[in-house]
Write a protein that holds these residues in place. Structure first.
Motif, short mmCIF file in Angstrom:
data_model
loop_
_atom_site.label_atom_id
_atom_site.label_comp_id
_atom_site.label_asym_id
_atom_site.label_seq_id
_atom_site.Cartn_x
_atom_site.Cartn_y
_atom_site.Cartn_z
N VAL A 210 1.00 47.12 -12.84
CA VAL A 210 -0.14 46.75 -13.92
C VAL A 210 -1.70 46.96 -14.69
O VAL A 210 -1.24 47.93 -15.32
CB VAL A 210 -0.09 45.40 -14.30
N LEU B 156 -14.87 44.68 -17.53
CA LEU B 156 -14.30 43.53 -17.69
C LEU B 156 -15.56 42.61 -18.54
O LEU B 156 -15.37 42.02 -19.19
CB LEU B 156 -13.59 43.19 -16.01
N ARG C 70 -12.52 48.66 -2.32
CA ARG C 70 -11.96 50.30 -2.78
C ARG C 70 -13.54 50.62 -3.82
O ARG C 70 -13.20 51.45 -4.54
CB ARG C 70 -10.81 49.12 -4.20
N TYR D 287 -20.41 41.54 -6.24
CA TYR D 287 -18.93 41.07 -5.90
C TYR D 287 -19.12 42.40 -5.23
O TYR D 287 -19.56 43.16 -4.76
CB TYR D 287 -18.45 42.84 -7.61
N TYR E 180 1.39 37.73 -7.82
CA TYR E 180 1.27 38.58 -6.95
C TYR E 180 0.80 38.56 -5.71
O TYR E 180 -0.34 39.24 -5.94
CB TYR E 180 0.86 39.47 -7.76
N PHE F 216 -15.99 38.05 -5.70
CA PHE F 216 -16.98 37.50 -7.04
C PHE F 216 -17.66 36.30 -5.64
O PHE F 216 -17.11 35.56 -6.32
CB PHE F 216 -16.44 37.36 -7.99
N ALA G 104 -14.97 46.70 -12.54
CA ALA G 104 -15.84 44.93 -13.26
C ALA G 104 -17.09 44.92 -13.79
O ALA G 104 -16.84 43.71 -15.11
CB ALA G 104 -16.32 44.71 -11.51
N MET H 280 -2.35 48.96 -4.66
CA MET H 280 -2.55 48.59 -5.92
C MET H 280 -1.87 48.02 -6.80
O MET H 280 -0.90 48.96 -6.95
CB MET H 280 -4.07 49.40 -6.63
N LYS H 281 -1.79 46.84 -7.49
CA LYS H 281 -0.79 46.48 -8.42
C LYS H 281 -0.26 47.04 -9.90
O LYS H 281 -0.99 47.78 -10.24
CB LYS H 281 -0.37 45.15 -8.91
N TYR I 113 -1.77 37.87 -20.47
CA TYR I 113 -1.90 36.58 -19.31
C TYR I 113 -2.78 35.16 -20.14
O TYR I 113 -3.61 34.50 -19.94
CB TYR I 113 -2.68 36.55 -17.74
N PRO J 252 -10.54 42.51 -5.34
CA PRO J 252 -12.39 41.82 -4.68
C PRO J 252 -12.66 40.42 -4.69
O PRO J 252 -11.94 39.14 -4.80
CB PRO J 252 -12.71 42.20 -6.24
N ALA K 128 -1.55 41.34 -4.22
CA ALA K 128 -2.27 42.17 -4.88
C ALA K 128 -3.96 42.01 -4.37
O ALA K 128 -4.09 41.21 -3.02
CB ALA K 128 -2.99 41.10 -6.11
N GLU K 129 -3.96 42.85 -3.93
CA GLU K 129 -5.81 43.16 -3.45
C GLU K 129 -7.00 43.30 -4.21
O GLU K 129 -7.39 44.13 -4.88
CB GLU K 129 -5.53 44.46 -2.49
C1 HEM Z 1 -7.36 36.89 -17.18
C2 HEM Z 1 -8.64 38.08 -16.46
C3 HEM Z 1 -8.23 38.72 -15.55
C4 HEM Z 1 -6.41 38.74 -14.72
C5 HEM Z 1 -5.60 38.57 -15.37
C6 HEM Z 1 -6.54 40.32 -13.74
C7 HEM Z 1 -5.83 40.43 -12.52
C8 HEM Z 1 -6.07 41.41 -11.76
C9 HEM Z 1 -4.81 41.73 -11.30
C10 HEM Z 1 -3.58 41.68 -11.50
C11 HEM Z 1 -5.64 42.89 -10.37
C12 HEM Z 1 -4.70 43.76 -9.95
C13 HEM Z 1 -5.13 43.38 -7.67
C14 HEM Z 1 -4.36 44.85 -7.36
O1 HEM Z 1 -4.37 45.87 -7.60
O2 HEM Z 1 -4.13 44.44 -6.20
C15 HEM Z 1 -8.33 42.13 -10.56
C16 HEM Z 1 -8.34 43.48 -10.08
C17 HEM Z 1 -9.96 43.37 -10.16
N1 HEM Z 1 -9.58 42.38 -11.02
FE1 HEM Z 1 -9.27 40.63 -11.73
N2 HEM Z 1 -8.48 39.93 -13.69
C18 HEM Z 1 -9.27 39.42 -14.36
C19 HEM Z 1 -10.51 39.10 -15.01
C20 HEM Z 1 -11.40 39.49 -14.17
C21 HEM Z 1 -12.82 40.10 -14.54
C22 HEM Z 1 -13.81 39.41 -15.91
C23 HEM Z 1 -13.39 40.21 -13.31
C24 HEM Z 1 -14.69 41.06 -13.85
C25 HEM Z 1 -15.64 39.98 -13.20
C26 HEM Z 1 -12.60 41.02 -12.91
C27 HEM Z 1 -12.80 42.46 -11.19
C28 HEM Z 1 -11.29 42.95 -11.49
C29 HEM Z 1 -11.91 43.88 -10.60
C30 HEM Z 1 -13.22 44.94 -10.41
C31 HEM Z 1 -10.59 44.87 -9.91
C32 HEM Z 1 -9.87 45.55 -9.05
C33 HEM Z 1 -9.90 45.58 -7.61
C34 HEM Z 1 -10.82 45.47 -6.64
O3 HEM Z 1 -12.62 45.99 -6.89
O4 HEM Z 1 -10.98 45.31 -5.37
N3 HEM Z 1 -10.98 40.69 -12.95
N4 HEM Z 1 -7.62 41.66 -11.55
#
Ligand code: HEM
Length: 180
Positions: free
Chosen positions: A4, A146, A137, A133, A111, A119, A143, A1-2, A82, A117, A114-115
């Protein structure tokens, strides 16, 4: 996981609970990284589980509620960190359909390790959206936060429901409906 994601979680904890609470939490978790995260580093996802579990014990709140609150906060932070990913967006539903198609693809360019999900948009109209979703993880509550943060960011009122398909939040269906 990143990193950030970890640094943003720590930022929120410090802001709401104070520095001492955060230091005590890190000490109690006995993390392989010792909690010394950098935003560009990559860490084992199990450290996030450890932190959220300990946070849940200390706050008395369910882990899913904590992740949702963190997700809501994280959306605001993503906008600050961002801003180019938000250019040209005015509709939260359109933004959400672009997370899989564009936004997380851009994240992977930034990155490559990055791992993320997956959608899948399963239904869509002018004021509603259904998103499936999936992730091993199991961060669907993140989510959910978010998605709620996305609606708030665009000044939209509406409802978001999460139908849990698999125990452990590995597969869920989000139903998002904007008020007319
Ligand atoms: C500009 C908007 C967004 C950016 C820059 C962004 C970026 C990221 C980053 C950097 C990670 C981490 C990946 C890792 O740890 O390796 C991540 C994970 C994730 N993102 Fe986004 N994201 C954005 C919007 C969203 C939105 C709107 C949702 C929901 C609909 C979302 C759902 C998730 C979830 C649930 C994860 C966790 C990893 C997983 O569930 O497997 N993201 N995102």
């Amino acid at each position: 996981m990143k990193g950030v994601i970890f640094t943003e979680l720590f930022g929120l904890i410090e802001q709401t609970q104070g520095e001492k609470f955060l230091d005590d939490l890190i000490d109690a978790c006995d993390l392989p990284s010792c909690g010394a995260y950098t935003s560009v580093g990559t860490y084992n996802y199990s450290e996030m589980q450890t932190l959220v579990t300990e946070l849940s014990k200390r706050s008395g709140l369910p882990a899913a509620d904590l992740l949702e609150k963190f997700g809501f906060h994280l959306f605001k932070r993503f906008h600050l960190l961002y801003p180019n990913l938000f250019v040209d967006h005015t509709c939260p539903l359109h933004f959400l359909t672009q997370v899989e198609l564009v936004i997380h693809k851009e994240v992977l360019k930034l990155y490559p390790e990055a791992e993320l999900p997956s959608f899948n948009t399963v239904a869509k109209s002018t004021n509603s959206l259904e998103l499936e979703y999936r992730s091993k993880r199991g961060l669907a509550p993140l989510a959910l936060g978010l998605i709620k943060g996305c609606l708030a960011h665009f000044g939209s009122m509406g409802t978001v429901t999460m139908e849990v398909w698999e125990e452990g939040y590995n597969a869920v269906l989000f139903k998002i409906r904007l008020n007319p």
